[in-house]
Design a protein around this motif. Structure first.
Motif, PDB file in Angstrom:
ATOM      1  N   TYR A 197      -2.036 -15.528   4.800  1.00 16.91           N
ATOM      2  CA  TYR A 197      -0.800 -14.978   5.361  1.00 16.91           C
ATOM      3  C   TYR A 197       0.326 -16.000   5.357  1.00 16.91           C
ATOM      4  O   TYR A 197       0.137 -17.169   5.698  1.00 16.91           O
ATOM      5  CB  TYR A 197      -1.010 -14.498   6.796  1.00 16.91           C
ATOM      6  CG  TYR A 197       0.280 -14.063   7.450  1.00 16.91           C
ATOM      7  CD1 TYR A 197       0.920 -12.894   7.042  1.00 16.91           C
ATOM      8  CD2 TYR A 197       0.896 -14.858   8.419  1.00 16.91           C
ATOM      9  CE1 TYR A 197       2.125 -12.513   7.598  1.00 16.91           C
ATOM     10  CE2 TYR A 197       2.100 -14.475   8.987  1.00 16.91           C
ATOM     11  CZ  TYR A 197       2.711 -13.309   8.571  1.00 16.91           C
ATOM     12  OH  TYR A 197       3.912 -12.936   9.131  1.00 16.91           O
ATOM     13  N   TRP A 257      -2.923  -5.377   3.026  1.00 19.90           N
ATOM     14  CA  TRP A 257      -2.510  -5.138   4.410  1.00 19.90           C
ATOM     15  C   TRP A 257      -3.450  -4.175   5.122  1.00 19.90           C
ATOM     16  O   TRP A 257      -3.701  -4.317   6.324  1.00 19.90           O
ATOM     17  CB  TRP A 257      -1.061  -4.652   4.463  1.00 19.90           C
ATOM     18  CG  TRP A 257      -0.119  -5.810   4.426  1.00 19.90           C
ATOM     19  CD1 TRP A 257       0.686  -6.215   3.403  1.00 19.90           C
ATOM     20  CD2 TRP A 257       0.069  -6.765   5.471  1.00 19.90           C
ATOM     21  NE1 TRP A 257       1.359  -7.355   3.738  1.00 19.90           N
ATOM     22  CE2 TRP A 257       1.006  -7.713   5.007  1.00 19.90           C
ATOM     23  CE3 TRP A 257      -0.457  -6.906   6.752  1.00 19.90           C
ATOM     24  CZ2 TRP A 257       1.415  -8.804   5.787  1.00 19.90           C
ATOM     25  CZ3 TRP A 257      -0.056  -7.984   7.532  1.00 19.90           C
ATOM     26  CH2 TRP A 257       0.869  -8.905   7.052  1.00 19.90           C
ATOM     27  N   PRO A 297       1.045  -0.199   7.541  1.00 16.17           N
ATOM     28  CA  PRO A 297       1.991  -1.302   7.354  1.00 16.17           C
ATOM     29  C   PRO A 297       3.393  -0.735   7.133  1.00 16.17           C
ATOM     30  O   PRO A 297       3.557   0.322   6.523  1.00 16.17           O
ATOM     31  CB  PRO A 297       1.464  -2.002   6.099  1.00 16.17           C
ATOM     32  CG  PRO A 297       0.028  -1.602   6.005  1.00 16.17           C
ATOM     33  CD  PRO A 297      -0.059  -0.227   6.571  1.00 16.17           C
ATOM     34  N   TRP A 314       1.206  -6.531  13.860  1.00 13.56           N
ATOM     35  CA  TRP A 314       1.751  -7.366  12.785  1.00 13.56           C
ATOM     36  C   TRP A 314       3.144  -6.911  12.369  1.00 13.56           C
ATOM     37  O   TRP A 314       4.114  -7.628  12.541  1.00 13.56           O
ATOM     38  CB  TRP A 314       0.805  -7.419  11.589  1.00 13.56           C
ATOM     39  CG  TRP A 314       0.617  -8.808  11.045  1.00 13.56           C
ATOM     40  CD1 TRP A 314       1.569  -9.758  10.853  1.00 13.56           C
ATOM     41  CD2 TRP A 314      -0.624  -9.403  10.638  1.00 13.56           C
ATOM     42  NE1 TRP A 314       1.006 -10.907  10.338  1.00 13.56           N
ATOM     43  CE2 TRP A 314      -0.341 -10.715  10.185  1.00 13.56           C
ATOM     44  CE3 TRP A 314      -1.932  -8.945  10.590  1.00 13.56           C
ATOM     45  CZ2 TRP A 314      -1.316 -11.575   9.706  1.00 13.56           C
ATOM     46  CZ3 TRP A 314      -2.906  -9.800  10.113  1.00 13.56           C
ATOM     47  CH2 TRP A 314      -2.611 -11.111   9.678  1.00 13.56           C
ATOM     48  N   ASP A 333       6.643 -10.380   5.590  1.00 12.20           N
ATOM     49  CA  ASP A 333       5.212 -10.665   5.722  1.00 12.20           C
ATOM     50  C   ASP A 333       4.512 -10.592   4.373  1.00 12.20           C
ATOM     51  O   ASP A 333       4.611  -9.558   3.686  1.00 12.20           O
ATOM     52  CB  ASP A 333       4.546  -9.642   6.646  1.00 12.20           C
ATOM     53  CG  ASP A 333       4.994  -9.762   8.093  1.00 12.20           C
ATOM     54  OD1 ASP A 333       5.042 -10.890   8.605  1.00 12.20           O
ATOM     55  OD2 ASP A 333       5.268  -8.717   8.720  1.00 12.20           O
TER      56      ASP A 333
END
Length: 240
Positions: free
Chosen positions: A26, A74, A90, A178, A200
């Motif tokens: 990540y 993801w 996501p 997230w 991200d």
């Protein structure tokens, strides 16, 4: 926000080792922008968003967006902390699934970052820095943190599940799961002039592609807000 202030704020942002234990691949590209020109959607934000829609439709056709390598990664990341990606997708996938009907037109700043998210297949969120308290940090929640949201159109408070990956500041959670849902406290509005953006990335999106997406967002912000001060920081797992 001066350049030195932006650099200090960016330098203070952290990713907890527990998050990198979950996903060592990540990385977060953080961008601050000061001197933004907020407001409702306009011709410029429409230009960026409609171009991104066209590009995404050409890329995916009628194919399932969730099979894109970055989105598939993801899904794995969400499952790793107990989320069900078919229920809480996501953010980039949630947008891409709205292509047939057309992406939402929210406001000029949100439209711009949504265009980059869709065009580069990267989860991307924006926060109002004037409503931020302390440093940004990505952590695994204890379950006691406050998350300000709405329910049935009324203000509400939720708490993340223990172990959930969340972005937070000193006042509480700013984004749950997230990149799934942002809080109401720090969301961008028609009065936002100082903002931070988070891009991200997981393994299938390399640093070059992540940087290209960030540069594109910087270009969009500069075009929409001439004279805005923009700063960048890539945050990744520390070397062993």
């Amino acid at each position: 926000m001066t350049t030195s202030t932006a650099s200090h704020w960016l330098a203070s942002a952290t990713i907890d080792p527990a998050v990198h234990a979950l996903r060592p691949d990540y990385r977060a590209l953080l961008i601050t922008a000061d001197g933004l020109r907020p407001g409702p959607s306009d011709e410029l934000s429409e230009k960026w968003l409609s171009a991104a829609e066209t590009e995404a439709r050409e890329r995916f056709g009628d194919g399932p967006v969730q099979e894109h390598p970055h989105l598939a990664a993801w899904h794995e990341a969400f499952r790793a902390f107990g989320a069900k990606p078919k229920r809480t997708r996501p953010s980039a996938e949630a947008l891409l699934r709205r292509l047939d009907a057309g992406l939402p037109r929210v406001d000029r700043l949100t439209d711009l970052y949504n265009a980059i998210s869709v065009g580069h297949v990267v989860p991307l969120g924006g926060e109002d820095l004037d409503h931020y308290t302390g440093a940004a940090r990505l952590v695994r929640a204890t379950g006691d943190e406050v998350f300000e949201t709405t329910a049935s159109g009324e203000p509400a408070v939720e708490h993340p599940a223990p172990g959930e990956v969340v972005w937070r500041d000193d006042a509480g959670v700013t984004c749950r799961r997230w990149n799934w849902r942002q809080c109401t406290r720090t969301r961008l509005t028609h009065t936002t002039t100082r903002a931070m953006f988070v891009l991200d990335a997981l393994g299938p999106m390399d640093d070059a592609a992540l940087t290209a997406a960030g540069d594109r967002l910087g270009e969009a912000l500069a075009e929409s807000s001439p004279g805005a001060e923009i700063a960048f920081r890539l945050v990744s797992r520390p070397a062993p």
